[in-house]
Design a protein around this motif. Sequence first.
Motif, PDB file in Angstrom:
ATOM      1  N   ARG A  36       0.876  -1.178   0.000  1.00  0.00           N
ATOM      2  CA  ARG A  36       0.000   0.000   0.000  1.00  0.00           C
ATOM      3  C   ARG A  36       0.909   1.223   0.000  1.00  0.00           C
ATOM      4  NH1 ARG A  36      -3.639  -0.617   4.385  1.00  0.00           N
ATOM      5  NH2 ARG A  36      -1.758  -0.462   5.635  1.00  0.00           N
ATOM      6  N   CYS A  37       0.653   2.145  -0.897  1.00  0.00           N
ATOM      7  CA  CYS A  37       1.426   3.378  -0.989  1.00  0.00           C
ATOM      8  C   CYS A  37       0.582   4.515  -0.427  1.00  0.00           C
ATOM      9  CB  CYS A  37       1.798   3.661  -2.445  1.00  0.00           C
ATOM     10  SG  CYS A  37       2.683   5.220  -2.671  1.00  0.00           S
ATOM     11  N   ARG A  38       1.104   5.175   0.586  1.00  0.00           N
ATOM     12  CA  ARG A  38       0.464   6.370   1.163  1.00  0.00           C
ATOM     13  C   ARG A  38       1.322   7.549   0.737  1.00  0.00           C
ATOM     14  NH1 ARG A  38      -2.557   4.629   6.202  1.00  0.00           N
ATOM     15  NH2 ARG A  38      -2.435   2.377   6.133  1.00  0.00           N
ATOM     16  N   GLU A  39       0.758   8.388  -0.111  1.00  0.00           N
ATOM     17  CA  GLU A  39       1.571   9.367  -0.830  1.00  0.00           C
ATOM     18  C   GLU A  39       1.092  10.792  -0.599  1.00  0.00           C
ATOM     19  OE1 GLU A  39       3.115   8.714  -5.172  1.00  0.00           O
ATOM     20  OE2 GLU A  39       1.094   9.535  -5.267  1.00  0.00           O
ATOM     21  N   ASN A  40       2.050  11.679  -0.323  1.00  0.00           N
ATOM     22  CA  ASN A  40       1.807  13.125  -0.293  1.00  0.00           C
ATOM     23  C   ASN A  40       2.381  13.691  -1.582  1.00  0.00           C
ATOM     24  OD1 ASN A  40       0.691  13.457   2.410  1.00  0.00           O
ATOM     25  ND2 ASN A  40       2.688  12.739   3.073  1.00  0.00           N
ATOM     26  N   TYR A  41       1.533  14.377  -2.352  1.00  0.00           N
ATOM     27  CA  TYR A  41       1.963  14.846  -3.665  1.00  0.00           C
ATOM     28  C   TYR A  41       1.387  16.230  -3.938  1.00  0.00           C
ATOM     29  CZ  TYR A  41      -2.690  13.620  -5.372  1.00  0.00           C
ATOM     30  OH  TYR A  41      -4.044  13.564  -5.567  1.00  0.00           O
ATOM     31  N   GLY A  43       2.273  19.150  -3.237  1.00  0.00           N
ATOM     32  CA  GLY A  43       2.216  20.054  -2.091  1.00  0.00           C
ATOM     33  C   GLY A  43       1.451  19.514  -0.915  1.00  0.00           C
ATOM     34  N   THR A  44       0.127  19.549  -0.979  1.00  0.00           N
ATOM     35  CA  THR A  44      -0.679  19.204   0.188  1.00  0.00           C
ATOM     36  C   THR A  44      -1.678  18.086  -0.049  1.00  0.00           C
ATOM     37  OG1 THR A  44      -2.301  20.881  -0.431  1.00  0.00           O
ATOM     38  CG2 THR A  44      -0.529  21.560   1.072  1.00  0.00           C
ATOM     39  N   LYS A  45      -1.637  17.440  -1.190  1.00  0.00           N
ATOM     40  CA  LYS A  45      -2.602  16.378  -1.484  1.00  0.00           C
ATOM     41  C   LYS A  45      -2.110  15.043  -0.957  1.00  0.00           C
ATOM     42  CE  LYS A  45      -4.381  18.650  -5.595  1.00  0.00           C
ATOM     43  NZ  LYS A  45      -4.590  18.530  -7.042  1.00  0.00           N
ATOM     44  N   PHE A  46      -3.060  14.177  -0.589  1.00  0.00           N
ATOM     45  CA  PHE A  46      -2.755  12.848  -0.066  1.00  0.00           C
ATOM     46  C   PHE A  46      -3.604  11.819  -0.789  1.00  0.00           C
ATOM     47  CE2 PHE A  46      -3.863   9.288   2.668  1.00  0.00           C
ATOM     48  CZ  PHE A  46      -2.608   8.809   2.993  1.00  0.00           C
ATOM     49  N   ARG A  47      -3.007  10.664  -1.055  1.00  0.00           N
ATOM     50  CA  ARG A  47      -3.771   9.547  -1.612  1.00  0.00           C
ATOM     51  C   ARG A  47      -3.132   8.238  -1.178  1.00  0.00           C
ATOM     52  NH1 ARG A  47      -2.341  10.706  -7.916  1.00  0.00           N
ATOM     53  NH2 ARG A  47      -0.082  10.496  -7.727  1.00  0.00           N
ATOM     54  N   SER A  48      -3.924   7.194  -1.258  1.00  0.00           N
ATOM     55  CA  SER A  48      -3.478   5.849  -0.910  1.00  0.00           C
ATOM     56  C   SER A  48      -3.900   4.907  -2.031  1.00  0.00           C
ATOM     57  CB  SER A  48      -4.111   5.432   0.417  1.00  0.00           C
ATOM     58  OG  SER A  48      -3.684   4.143   0.782  1.00  0.00           O
ATOM     59  N   TYR A  49      -2.972   4.092  -2.478  1.00  0.00           N
ATOM     60  CA  TYR A  49      -3.251   3.144  -3.562  1.00  0.00           C
ATOM     61  C   TYR A  49      -2.241   2.009  -3.456  1.00  0.00           C
ATOM     62  CZ  TYR A  49       0.627   5.716  -5.661  1.00  0.00           C
ATOM     63  OH  TYR A  49       1.842   6.304  -5.885  1.00  0.00           O
ATOM     64  N   ASN A  50      -2.442   0.960  -4.229  1.00  0.00           N
ATOM     65  CA  ASN A  50      -1.545  -0.188  -4.189  1.00  0.00           C
ATOM     66  C   ASN A  50      -0.523  -0.136  -5.310  1.00  0.00           C
ATOM     67  OD1 ASN A  50      -2.775  -1.305  -1.966  1.00  0.00           O
ATOM     68  ND2 ASN A  50      -4.087  -2.672  -3.137  1.00  0.00           N
ATOM     69  N   VAL A  51       0.669  -0.632  -5.002  1.00  0.00           N
ATOM     70  CA  VAL A  51       1.717  -0.837  -5.994  1.00  0.00           C
ATOM     71  C   VAL A  51       2.141  -2.304  -5.902  1.00  0.00           C
ATOM     72  CG1 VAL A  51       2.548   1.541  -5.919  1.00  0.00           C
ATOM     73  CG2 VAL A  51       3.600  -0.172  -4.455  1.00  0.00           C
ATOM     74  N   SER A  52       2.792  -2.754  -6.944  1.00  0.00           N
ATOM     75  CA  SER A  52       3.314  -4.117  -6.961  1.00  0.00           C
ATOM     76  C   SER A  52       4.810  -4.057  -7.235  1.00  0.00           C
ATOM     77  CB  SER A  52       2.609  -4.931  -8.040  1.00  0.00           C
ATOM     78  OG  SER A  52       3.092  -6.254  -8.049  1.00  0.00           O
ATOM     79  N   VAL A  53       5.581  -4.841  -6.491  1.00  0.00           N
ATOM     80  CA  VAL A  53       7.034  -4.854  -6.645  1.00  0.00           C
ATOM     81  C   VAL A  53       7.465  -6.268  -7.022  1.00  0.00           C
ATOM     82  CG1 VAL A  53       9.251  -4.471  -5.514  1.00  0.00           C
ATOM     83  CG2 VAL A  53       7.293  -3.026  -4.930  1.00  0.00           C
ATOM     84  N   ASP A  54       8.242  -6.374  -8.093  1.00  0.00           N
ATOM     85  CA  ASP A  54       8.789  -7.652  -8.543  1.00  0.00           C
ATOM     86  C   ASP A  54      10.285  -7.510  -8.772  1.00  0.00           C
ATOM     87  OD1 ASP A  54       6.451  -9.232  -8.643  1.00  0.00           O
ATOM     88  OD2 ASP A  54       5.910  -8.385 -10.582  1.00  0.00           O
ATOM     89  N   ARG A  55      10.962  -8.633  -8.772  1.00  0.00           N
ATOM     90  CA  ARG A  55      12.377  -8.626  -9.155  1.00  0.00           C
ATOM     91  C   ARG A  55      12.491  -8.323 -10.635  1.00  0.00           C
ATOM     92  NH1 ARG A  55      16.600  -9.554  -6.305  1.00  0.00           N
ATOM     93  NH2 ARG A  55      16.495 -10.630  -4.352  1.00  0.00           N
TER      94      ARG A  55
END
Length: 134
Positions: A36-41, A43-55
């Motif tokens: 789960r990515c919790r991101e501040n972008y 300036g002042t905006k916030f969002r949460s979404y999923n990312v996937s990490v692979d080799r």
Amino acid sequence: MKRTAQLLLFIATFVLLSGSSCDKYEKEEGITGVWRCRENYQGTKFRSYNVSVDRYTQLDSSTYVIYNLYNLGLDVETYVQLKDTVFTVLSTNSDLYFITGRGVWHRYSQTIDWEYSVSGQVNDPFVSATFDRP
């Protein structure tokens, strides 16, 4: 006899618990998978979404690919390299978006703290994000 039985029960419990793992993700490679990515972008905006990490073994064993960083979709791949506990963004597979930055992996808390910038079709010079397990 009762004391011996209690001692054997204690030893059996200890052996069982020491053999089990609290880590429900891969032991050797706790980086791959869904985060789960919790991101501040912007300036002042916030969002949460999923990312996937692979080799990403096409470069070397320390390289990973992140899908959906900056919520750009699964088609945009961001390539990162891990050295000790520090990730460095190498590039993306997109001609529309350019991402540069770094992240720090905290193994025990299973989090990654990121600071990066996005340019191209969007211009966001400072983004901070935390990856944690959903």
